[in-house]
Design a protein around this motif. Structure first.
Motif, PDB file in Angstrom:
ATOM      1  N   ARG A   1      14.782  -5.741 -20.211  1.00 21.17           N
ATOM      2  CA  ARG A   1      13.406  -5.732 -19.724  1.00 21.17           C
ATOM      3  C   ARG A   1      12.842  -4.313 -19.806  1.00 21.17           C
ATOM      4  O   ARG A   1      13.556  -3.354 -19.520  1.00 21.17           O
ATOM      5  CB  ARG A   1      13.355  -6.187 -18.263  1.00 21.17           C
ATOM      6  CG  ARG A   1      13.645  -7.647 -18.074  1.00 21.17           C
ATOM      7  CD  ARG A   1      12.978  -8.207 -16.834  1.00 21.17           C
ATOM      8  NE  ARG A   1      13.388  -7.529 -15.604  1.00 21.17           N
ATOM      9  CZ  ARG A   1      13.322  -8.085 -14.394  1.00 21.17           C
ATOM     10  NH1 ARG A   1      12.890  -9.309 -14.268  1.00 21.17           N
ATOM     11  NH2 ARG A   1      13.667  -7.420 -13.316  1.00 21.17           N
ATOM     12  N   VAL A   2      11.576  -4.189 -20.163  1.00 19.64           N
ATOM     13  CA  VAL A   2      10.951  -2.868 -20.178  1.00 19.64           C
ATOM     14  C   VAL A   2      10.071  -2.662 -18.948  1.00 19.64           C
ATOM     15  O   VAL A   2       9.631  -1.555 -18.679  1.00 19.64           O
ATOM     16  CB  VAL A   2      10.115  -2.626 -21.462  1.00 19.64           C
ATOM     17  CG1 VAL A   2      11.011  -2.697 -22.687  1.00 19.64           C
ATOM     18  CG2 VAL A   2       8.962  -3.617 -21.558  1.00 19.64           C
ATOM     19  N   CYS A   3       9.804  -3.749 -18.202  1.00 23.22           N
ATOM     20  CA  CYS A   3       9.015  -3.648 -16.973  1.00 23.22           C
ATOM     21  C   CYS A   3       9.770  -4.366 -15.870  1.00 23.22           C
ATOM     22  O   CYS A   3      10.081  -5.547 -15.988  1.00 23.22           O
ATOM     23  CB  CYS A   3       7.633  -4.265 -17.176  1.00 23.22           C
ATOM     24  SG  CYS A   3       6.606  -4.254 -15.689  1.00 23.22           S
ATOM     25  N   MET A   4      10.084  -3.638 -14.814  1.00 23.76           N
ATOM     26  CA  MET A   4      10.920  -4.201 -13.744  1.00 23.76           C
ATOM     27  C   MET A   4      10.101  -4.666 -12.540  1.00 23.76           C
ATOM     28  O   MET A   4      10.594  -5.394 -11.702  1.00 23.76           O
ATOM     29  CB  MET A   4      11.929  -3.141 -13.267  1.00 23.76           C
ATOM     30  CG  MET A   4      12.889  -2.685 -14.347  1.00 23.76           C
ATOM     31  SD  MET A   4      14.025  -4.006 -14.818  1.00 23.76           S
ATOM     32  CE  MET A   4      14.996  -3.171 -16.067  1.00 23.76           C
ATOM     33  N   VAL A   5       8.871  -4.179 -12.428  1.00 21.33           N
ATOM     34  CA  VAL A   5       8.103  -4.475 -11.217  1.00 21.33           C
ATOM     35  C   VAL A   5       7.141  -5.646 -11.445  1.00 21.33           C
ATOM     36  O   VAL A   5       6.855  -6.019 -12.580  1.00 21.33           O
ATOM     37  CB  VAL A   5       7.314  -3.239 -10.742  1.00 21.33           C
ATOM     38  CG1 VAL A   5       8.276  -2.121 -10.368  1.00 21.33           C
ATOM     39  CG2 VAL A   5       6.333  -2.765 -11.804  1.00 21.33           C
ATOM     40  N   ASP A   6       6.645  -6.222 -10.358  1.00 26.20           N
ATOM     41  CA  ASP A   6       5.794  -7.412 -10.448  1.00 26.20           C
ATOM     42  C   ASP A   6       4.391  -7.089 -10.932  1.00 26.20           C
ATOM     43  O   ASP A   6       3.761  -7.894 -11.611  1.00 26.20           O
ATOM     44  CB  ASP A   6       5.691  -8.089  -9.081  1.00 26.20           C
ATOM     45  CG  ASP A   6       6.976  -8.806  -8.712  1.00 26.20           C
ATOM     46  OD1 ASP A   6       7.810  -8.995  -9.607  1.00 26.20           O
ATOM     47  OD2 ASP A   6       7.143  -9.171  -7.539  1.00 26.20           O
ATOM     48  N   ALA A   7       3.883  -5.927 -10.554  1.00 30.99           N
ATOM     49  CA  ALA A   7       2.507  -5.585 -10.895  1.00 30.99           C
ATOM     50  C   ALA A   7       2.309  -4.090 -10.692  1.00 30.99           C
ATOM     51  O   ALA A   7       3.105  -3.431 -10.022  1.00 30.99           O
ATOM     52  CB  ALA A   7       1.524  -6.361 -10.012  1.00 30.99           C
ATOM     53  N   GLY A   8       1.236  -3.563 -11.279  1.00 28.14           N
ATOM     54  CA  GLY A   8       0.937  -2.157 -11.079  1.00 28.14           C
ATOM     55  C   GLY A   8      -0.426  -1.834 -11.663  1.00 28.14           C
ATOM     56  O   GLY A   8      -1.047  -2.658 -12.330  1.00 28.14           O
ATOM     57  N   SER A   9      -0.904  -0.617 -11.383  1.00 32.13           N
ATOM     58  CA  SER A   9      -2.203  -0.219 -11.916  1.00 32.13           C
ATOM     59  C   SER A   9      -2.065   1.045 -12.750  1.00 32.13           C
ATOM     60  O   SER A   9      -1.161   1.855 -12.538  1.00 32.13           O
ATOM     61  CB  SER A   9      -3.195  -0.009 -10.773  1.00 32.13           C
ATOM     62  OG  SER A   9      -2.700   0.953  -9.875  1.00 32.13           O
ATOM     63  N   LYS A  10      -2.978   1.195 -13.697  1.00 30.28           N
ATOM     64  CA  LYS A  10      -3.060   2.370 -14.562  1.00 30.28           C
ATOM     65  C   LYS A  10      -1.728   2.724 -15.216  1.00 30.28           C
ATOM     66  O   LYS A  10      -1.350   3.904 -15.256  1.00 30.28           O
ATOM     67  CB  LYS A  10      -3.574   3.564 -13.761  1.00 30.28           C
ATOM     68  CG  LYS A  10      -5.030   3.440 -13.348  1.00 30.28           C
ATOM     69  CD  LYS A  10      -5.488   4.749 -12.729  1.00 30.28           C
ATOM     70  CE  LYS A  10      -6.891   4.654 -12.182  1.00 30.28           C
ATOM     71  NZ  LYS A  10      -7.237   5.846 -11.406  1.00 30.28           N
ATOM     72  N   ALA A  11      -1.001   1.746 -15.698  1.00 26.31           N
ATOM     73  CA  ALA A  11       0.260   2.045 -16.397  1.00 26.31           C
ATOM     74  C   ALA A  11      -0.026   2.857 -17.648  1.00 26.31           C
ATOM     75  O   ALA A  11      -1.033   2.641 -18.329  1.00 26.31           O
ATOM     76  CB  ALA A  11       0.970   0.742 -16.762  1.00 26.31           C
TER      77      ALA A  11
ATOM     78  N   GLU B   1      -8.651 -12.472 -13.898  1.00 24.48           N
ATOM     79  CA  GLU B   1      -9.236 -11.198 -14.345  1.00 24.48           C
ATOM     80  C   GLU B   1      -9.252 -10.159 -13.221  1.00 24.48           C
ATOM     81  O   GLU B   1      -9.066  -8.971 -13.448  1.00 24.48           O
ATOM     82  CB  GLU B   1     -10.678 -11.416 -14.829  1.00 24.48           C
ATOM     83  CG  GLU B   1     -10.827 -12.378 -16.005  1.00 24.48           C
ATOM     84  CD  GLU B   1     -10.855 -11.670 -17.340  1.00 24.48           C
ATOM     85  OE1 GLU B   1     -10.631 -10.450 -17.370  1.00 24.48           O
ATOM     86  OE2 GLU B   1     -11.076 -12.361 -18.367  1.00 24.48           O
ATOM     87  N   SER B   2      -9.481 -10.630 -11.994  1.00 21.72           N
ATOM     88  CA  SER B   2      -9.619  -9.709 -10.860  1.00 21.72           C
ATOM     89  C   SER B   2      -8.312  -9.020 -10.510  1.00 21.72           C
ATOM     90  O   SER B   2      -8.308  -8.013  -9.809  1.00 21.72           O
ATOM     91  CB  SER B   2     -10.130 -10.471  -9.629  1.00 21.72           C
ATOM     92  OG  SER B   2      -9.200 -11.474  -9.242  1.00 21.72           O
ATOM     93  N   GLN B   3      -7.181  -9.527 -10.997  1.00 19.62           N
ATOM     94  CA  GLN B   3      -5.896  -8.905 -10.694  1.00 19.62           C
ATOM     95  C   GLN B   3      -5.650  -7.659 -11.529  1.00 19.62           C
ATOM     96  O   GLN B   3      -4.828  -6.815 -11.159  1.00 19.62           O
ATOM     97  CB  GLN B   3      -4.751  -9.902 -10.942  1.00 19.62           C
ATOM     98  CG  GLN B   3      -4.741 -11.077  -9.992  1.00 19.62           C
ATOM     99  CD  GLN B   3      -3.627 -12.041 -10.330  1.00 19.62           C
ATOM    100  OE1 GLN B   3      -3.699 -12.768 -11.318  1.00 19.62           O
ATOM    101  NE2 GLN B   3      -2.570 -12.030  -9.536  1.00 19.62           N
ATOM    102  N   ILE B   4      -6.310  -7.563 -12.674  1.00 22.55           N
ATOM    103  CA  ILE B   4      -6.085  -6.415 -13.573  1.00 22.55           C
ATOM    104  C   ILE B   4      -7.437  -5.887 -14.061  1.00 22.55           C
ATOM    105  O   ILE B   4      -7.753  -5.981 -15.244  1.00 22.55           O
ATOM    106  CB  ILE B   4      -5.169  -6.807 -14.763  1.00 22.55           C
ATOM    107  CG1 ILE B   4      -5.607  -8.123 -15.400  1.00 22.55           C
ATOM    108  CG2 ILE B   4      -3.726  -6.909 -14.324  1.00 22.55           C
ATOM    109  CD1 ILE B   4      -4.870  -8.437 -16.704  1.00 22.55           C
ATOM    110  N   PRO B   5      -8.232  -5.278 -13.148  1.00 24.28           N
ATOM    111  CA  PRO B   5      -9.599  -4.886 -13.511  1.00 24.28           C
ATOM    112  C   PRO B   5      -9.686  -3.704 -14.472  1.00 24.28           C
ATOM    113  O   PRO B   5     -10.618  -3.643 -15.273  1.00 24.28           O
ATOM    114  CB  PRO B   5     -10.237  -4.533 -12.161  1.00 24.28           C
ATOM    115  CG  PRO B   5      -9.099  -4.217 -11.253  1.00 24.28           C
ATOM    116  CD  PRO B   5      -7.946  -5.052 -11.715  1.00 24.28           C
TER     117      PRO B   5
END
Lengths: 109, 466
Positions: free
Chosen positions: B110-120, B68-72
């Motif tokens: 693929r519609v998402c190329m990156v490993d992670a991100g915020s506020k997409a 949960e803490s990875q995507i607050p």
């Protein structure tokens, strides 16, 4: 010709609403820092609804390709290729009502 | 397609998500021989077995997605895998978490190329500009083409949702099977042991310091079975690493014979001693050992004596099929399958949110020194698993039996703990139950059989038989 669009209270701060006035293409009405903005509910790029997007830091964000349009100038940021600036209709917030001049089309500010 | 399509009479596409049905593979199930405590080596190299694993195990099990803490915040996302399926996990505006296949329903890119991100704001396919909201729905396409096509039904199209997503004490899991039992039923009473790490302090847990990814040329089951119950290897494989960090060998503690045990439920397994800090000590920081001693005392009220002694003890755990962690060392990891002979390993460090900052920092450094691609213990393991896999390319070699028979007489029927309990942690018992669970997934096409077989917790089996 200036026409009545809606009650002023129907447009909360930070929100965009869509209206379909008779005889005109759908329009979007937004409020940012108290001020009203009226513009075509159609992004200049792909005809998508801007009312389905959102306001962020004084810009309208298109929910489809994330182009951002400045509310004061219509200037586009982060545009998909070929996406022009946004234009606005003249509008007034008067006696608790929103009025706009839709005839003649929107003007580039 | 052209019979009707070219004449202009094609039916409209059915774009509803497809969740594949399980089959039955009794021949593969027999590769695990419970009577002889043997596992056929073909389970590690055979392409047919591997494809059956993707269908029977990875398309049905609850699989770890994220903490949960990875995507607050809304729009925060990470990209991960479920089996070989690429998945986006994203926090919704209503704060729930959803997950979607990372593949455009137009041409599959693929519609998402990156490993992670915020506020997409959403995910736009790079190929034709199809745009999806963080709720997976198709928002629009590029240009003014589809909008003029009267038959185009935008509302019917979206990224395929992972069928069920749920979380347990901070850990988010998902399954592609709409008919899978709840996450809690999938764990069964094994949550008793998960709480040793996930609920030993007020305030819950978090992942810190990002993720470390690496590849190992081994079958995914070798690391999974290692963590489910193979402390035995530490005394040989890791002896030199332990010597370097501890100045001495691995020590199971004075009361090993009396206290150590293995527990297994539905193939999930933990092996643990009750020495309090044996694993923590290997990180090399005396302050962490002091922290865990204090934590262990404080946790007695929450967890009871036995579990409070396991927080930092020499121990390891696997949630079936491929999510593992080490209490004490606080490394959490997924062994993503990449064909029968390769895995992608992703590793995180878990800490208590309420731990002091300098303690969190020592965990981060300690885990990187021990269980990262350059860590002294990870390096030891990888080579073993690679050769345990690779040798089976040999036609004659892969006909040879493997021995999984340590501790055949070690069942502990007296101890009042959840699951199948075996005495001592130096034991193949949990590994046998891991492969038994594997065989159950190969054998059964339905969850009623899956949840009531040999690996089910004993008391449940007893009540079902009444």
């Amino acid at each position: 010709m200036i026409i009545e669009i809606c009650d002023s209270a129907a447009i909360p701060e930070g929100e965009i609403r869509r209206f379909e006035p008779e005889g005109f293409a759908p329009i979007a009405v937004a409020r940012h820092e108290g001020r009203l903005y009226v513009f075509p509910d159609r992004c200049p790029h792909a005809d998508e609804s801007l009312a389905e997007g959102w306001l962020e830091d004084g810009r309208v964000v298109c929910g489809v390709h994330f182009a951002e349009f400045e509310l004061d100038t219509g200037k586009v940021h982060n545009p998909p290729v070929g996406c022009p600036n946004l234009s606005f209709f003249r509008c007034e917030d008067r006696d608790g009502k929103v009025f706009a001049t839709l005839t003649g089309g929107p003007e580039y500010v | 397609m052209c019979d009707t399509g070219c004449a202009g009479n094609a039916g409209r596409p059915n774009m509803a998500p497809v969740y594949p049905k399980a089959g039955r593979y009794p021949d593969y199930a027999r590769l695990v021989d419970r009577n002889r405590a043997q596992v056929d080596r073909r389970v590690f190299v055979d392409e047919g077995v591997y494809q059956a694993e993707l269908q029977q195990i990875f398309a049905r099990s609850w699989l770890f997605l994220a903490h949960e803490s990875q995507i607050p915040n809304p729009g925060d996302f990470i990209r991960t895998s479920m089996g070989e399926d690429d998945v986006i996990v994203v926090r919704q505006r209503d704060r729930t978490v959803r997950a979607f296949l990372n593949s455009c329903p137009h041409r599959g890119n693929r519609v998402c190329m990156v490993d992670a991100g915020s506020k997409a704001r959403g995910f736009i396919c790079n190929y034709h500009g199809w745009s999806f909201g963080i709720d997976g729905g198709l928002r629009g396409t590029d240009g003014k083409v589809y909008e003029k096509d009267e038959t185009f039904e935008k509302a019917q199209i979206g990224l395929t949702p992972v069928a069920q997503v749920d979380s347990y004490k901070g850990l988010i899991f998902g399954t592609f099977d709409p008919n899978a039992p709840s996450l809690l039923e999938f764990f069964g009473p094994f949550t008793f042991y998960l709480d040793i790490m996930l609920d030993n302090d007020e305030g819950g847990t978090e992942f810190i310091g990002g993720a470390i990814k690496s590849e190992i040329d081994c079958n995914w089951k070798f690391p999974a079975e290692n963590f489910v119950g193979d402390i035995l290897h530490a005394f040989w494989t890791h002896q030199s690493g332990a010597q370097a960090i501890l100045g001495g060998g691995v020590d199971l503690g004075k009361r090993y014979d009396e206290l150590a045990f293995q527990a297994s439920v539905y193939g999930h397994g933990i092996e643990t001693n009750l020495d309090k800090v044996g694993n923590t000590r290997t990180l090399g920081y005396p302050e962490l050992v002091d922290y865990v001693f204090d934590l262990s005392e404080r946790a007695r009220d929450r967890l009871g004596d036995l579990r409070s002694r396991a927080i930092g003890a020499i121990s390891s755990c696997t949630i079936f099929p491929n999510f593992s962690f080490l209490p004490g060392q606080n490394t959490f990891r997924v062994w993503h399958p990449r064909g029968p002979g390769k895995i992608e390993l992703v590793v995180w460090t878990l800490v208590n949110k309420n731990a002091p900052d300098h303690i969190k920092e020592l965990y981060r450094k300690g885990v990187m020194m021990t269980f990262s691609p350059g860590g002294v213990f990870e390096m030891d393991d990888g080579e073993n698993w690679e050769y345990s896999t690779r040798v089976n390319q040999g036609f004659v070699t892969r006909q040879q039996p493997l021995h999984y028979a340590l501790g055949l007489q070690s069942a502990d029927l007296d101890r009042d703990l959840p699951g199948h309990i075996h005495k001592g942690s130096l034991n193949d018992a949990n590994q046998r139950l891991f492969y038994t669970r594997w065989a159950e997934f190969m054998e059964h096409d339905n969850w009623t059989d899956l949840q009531n077989g040999e690996t089910a917790p004993p008391q449940k089996t007893a009540s079902a038989a009444e």
